[in-house]
Enzyme design. Structure first.
Site, PDB file in Angstrom:
ATOM      1  N   GLU B  60      -3.158  51.633   8.483  1.00 31.69           N
ATOM      2  CA  GLU B  60      -2.608  52.802   7.779  1.00 31.69           C
ATOM      3  C   GLU B  60      -1.082  52.842   7.820  1.00 31.69           C
ATOM      4  O   GLU B  60      -0.434  53.191   6.837  1.00 31.69           O
ATOM      5  CB  GLU B  60      -3.178  54.099   8.364  1.00 31.69           C
ATOM      6  N   HIS B 129     -12.976  62.864  10.231  1.00 31.67           N
ATOM      7  CA  HIS B 129     -13.359  62.660   8.833  1.00 31.67           C
ATOM      8  C   HIS B 129     -13.547  64.019   8.152  1.00 31.67           C
ATOM      9  O   HIS B 129     -14.092  64.103   7.065  1.00 31.67           O
ATOM     10  CB  HIS B 129     -14.668  61.873   8.717  1.00 31.67           C
TER      11      HIS B 129
END
Lengths: 351, 324
Positions: B60, B129
């Protein structure tokens, strides 16, 4: 594609308007390189004096480049303005000068003045010169590595034969970004030249205490790119070794990893008590000082002599003094532009 | 006019902008061959090539950092971070590099990029999430933060974000991805960043919300007695926040309820409450009420609905505020 010119320094006009060397004469390029290393050293040492004298006018943190000059000048020998990019950590004064930044906006930035290269809002760690392809200094160790990869991606995408010089210190190799950027650069096969300026010290922690291997070229094993150690105290060697990586990048063959072995003469920043290294170690490295070494070579080749060196030193001293005097008298940024340059539009809220 | 869900509307906006502007490059985890974990980028790699829709490693920090470099070099990257919880590894790149390069370089260098991020809970995913971190990024000068709730708004706002000259975090409420359809024009249009939408007009109380909570608020309002008149505002943009629309409404109604999915403490609801105090104090007839998630991680899926504000909790806050 327009043919880009290397930004190598030319023999410059001195402050009195006289030429200090005849244009196009034998050794012109070499003298200009020596002169640039001398300018960087002088700029850094005068910065040290200004920072430490009473009534300190340079704020923030300040990381000096003395001892490492050959690397910046060797990059400039290959740098093509208009297509190449350079990005750096916070030890960024030398590279900016080598890529053509005038010492005046450089010094003004250290003084926090509106005339600085980042208008007095960036400081020592944030020298930028967008037009020159100098994407600046970065204060978070290793934070700039993926950005360098991005520039290289853009060069690949635009097919402009540009390369990116992505610089970082040996401390940065222990950051996660080092792994992410090297792996992605290799996968994408982009022209990124990762250059570790290995001055043997990550802040106050020496390389044998911060890296599991001290031959840092091994840290690039596993990324499928050539990795080499370079004697970065010797300008000619540095130029030749960087040249190989540049050629590989321009030929679209992918990234390279160069460990530029060098030494910083000053502390990590201005507050560093240097308790971690013996004086003898520094003396050993200073015996191979990049400026002295190169100067001796040019003397041997009869490209410089005492009068040239004396004149150059005087001119450089005058140039840096002028930059300091101007920085001192230039204005600070206006308070009412505090919300400029946060977003493209007028700062919408919080004023 | 075709009826599209949020996924299709975003996909359409991406496709149209990529056709219009070859500076656009998409990078992310599984965005190419697989079309993204939620299939939002489905078909784009096939259409535009592997050089424009790039399957990245699971990196990321590398994805965002590369995008910042691309943006500074004159391109228009649209990185995707697969879930909002994965913003963590990229946090330094977003907050210290992307958000600050304009200021640091005094606009010599800029970072026009749109970071697309699925956000929020309600799909039975675990924590990291299912988070709602929008206030963290609203608290970061130099970023714009957008969170549309509907397909129409998503298409227009994404188009604006891509064309914007600053870094925009574009949060997509994943709970809405395939649960709501509406008419979305095929042709290009933009919706300005920084403008809230009055979803329904009312006179007794103002409800302010954003993201997936819009639909919980609509349900709560629907269940109220007919004589209660509620004005509902969907912020759409988190930063810069549209205080004008909020203040105009609350000055009229005198009562406000802020509904957020994020944990309560230091959430955007706290900021909105403070803004209402600053702008509407003499018009207020009751304290501002907040309906929020708890100050906990999102619990595992069996308890997820206990965490998330729903029509019951929102309805109670509205009634309390009216009865004050």
């Amino acid at each position: 594609m327009a043919v880009a010119q290397a930004v190598e320094p030319k023999e410059v006009t001195n402050t009195q308007g006289a030429k200090s060397g005849s244009q196009g004469s034998k050794g012109e390029v070499e003298r200009a390189r020596l002169r640039m290393m001398m300018l960087i050293r002088r700029f850094e040492e005068r910065t040290y004096q200004e920072y430490t004298k009473p009534g300190q006018k340079i704020g923030g943190f300040c990381h000096l480049y003395s001892g490492q000059e050959a690397i910046a000048v060797a990059i400039a020998a290959h740098f093509r303005k208009g297509v190449d990019a350079l990005i750096n950590g916070y030890r960024c004064h030398g590279h900016s000068l080598a890529l053509g930044m005038d010492p005046k906006p450089a010094m003004a930035e250290l003084f926090g003045k509106a005339t600085g290269c980042s208008k007095g809002k960036g400081g020592s760690m944030h020298f930028f010169d967008a037009e020159a392809g100098n994407h600046g200094g970065h204060g978070i160790v290793g934070g700039q590595l993926p950005l360098g990869l991005g520039f290289a991606f853009s060069q690949w995408y635009k097919k402009n034969s540009g390369v990116t010089f992505c610089l970082f210190g040996d401390g940065a190799i222990n950051q996660g970004t080092h792994n992410e950027a090297l792996n992605m650069a290799s996968l994408l096969k982009v022209p990124c030249i990762f250059m570790v300026e290995n001055n043997l010290m990550a802040m106050g922690t020496q390389v044998e205490r911060h890296s599991a291997v001290t031959d840092l070229s091994q840290r690039a094993a596993g990324y499928n790119m050539p990795a080499r150690n370079v004697d970065a105290m010797d300008l000619d060697i540095a130029i030749a070794e960087i040249g190989k990586a540049v050629e590989r990048g321009r030929n679209n063959e992918g990234p390279s990893y160069l460990v530029m072995n060098t030494y910083r003469y000053r502390g990590h920043s201005m507050s560093d008590p240097l308790k971690y290294r013996p004086k003898e170690e520094a003396d050993k490295w200073k015996a191979r000082d990049p400026i002295t070494l190169y100067e001796a070579r040019l003397r041997e080749q009869k490209l410089v002599d005492d009068p040239w060196l004396e004149t150059a030193a005087e001119e450089i001293a005058a140039t840096v003094n002028e930059a300091i005097a101007k920085a001192d008298s230039d204005p600070h940024p206006e308070l009412d532009d505090r919300f400029d340059d946060i977003l493209a539009e007028t700062y919408p809220y919080g004023s | 006019m075709p009826k599209l869900n949020l996924v299709d509307a975003i996909n359409l906006a991406l496709r149209q902008e990529m056709e219009r502007d070859e500076r656009i490059i998409i990078l992310g985890e599984d965005v190419g061959k697989n079309g993204g974990v939620f299939r939002v980028t489905d078909g784009l790699q096939k259409r535009f090539g592997e050089h424009r829709v790039v399957d990245s490693p699971l990196s990321e920090s590398g994805i965002i950092g590369t995008s910042i470099g691309l943006a500074q070099a004159g391109l228009r990257p649209i990185p995707e971070i697969q879930f909002e919880g994965f913003l963590g590894p990229a946090y330094d790149q977003i907050t210290t590099q992307a958000a600050r390069v304009r200021s640091r370089s005094r606009s010599a260098l800029t970072c026009p990029m749109t970071i697309r991020v699925p956000v929020g809970g309600g799909i039975h995913a675990p924590e990291h999430h299912s988070d709602s971190p929008e206030s963290i990024y609203a608290h970061t000068p130099g970023l714009k933060v957008v969170m549309p709730a509907t397909p129409y708004d998503a298409k227009g706002l994404l188009t604006s974000a891509i064309r914007d000259n600053d870094p925009v975090i574009f949060f997509e409420p994943k709970r809405v991805y395939r649960t709501y359809k509406e008419e979305v024009p095929e042709e290009e249009y933009t919706i300005p960043i920084g403008k809230a939408k009055v979803v329904q007009e009312g006179t007794d109380l103002t409800v302010i919300t954003w993201g997936a909570m819009l639909f919980q608020c609509l349900e709560a309002i629907d269940q109220l007695p007919e004589e209660v008149s509620v004005e509902l505002i969907d912020l759409r943009t988190i930063y810069p926040i549209d205080i004008d629309t909020i203040a105009e409404s609350v000055r009229r109604t005198g009562r406000a309820v802020v509904v957020q999915e994020a944990p309560k403490t230091c959430g955007l609801g706290a900021e909105i409450s403070a803004l209402i105090m600053e702008h509407c104090f003499l018009h207020l007839q009751a304290p501002v009420q907040r309906v929020a998630g708890y100050d906990t991680c999102m619990p595992y899926y069996k308890l997820e609905l206990d965490y998330l504000p729903d029509a019951t909790k929102i309805g109670k806050a509205i009634k309390d505020c009216l009865a004050y």
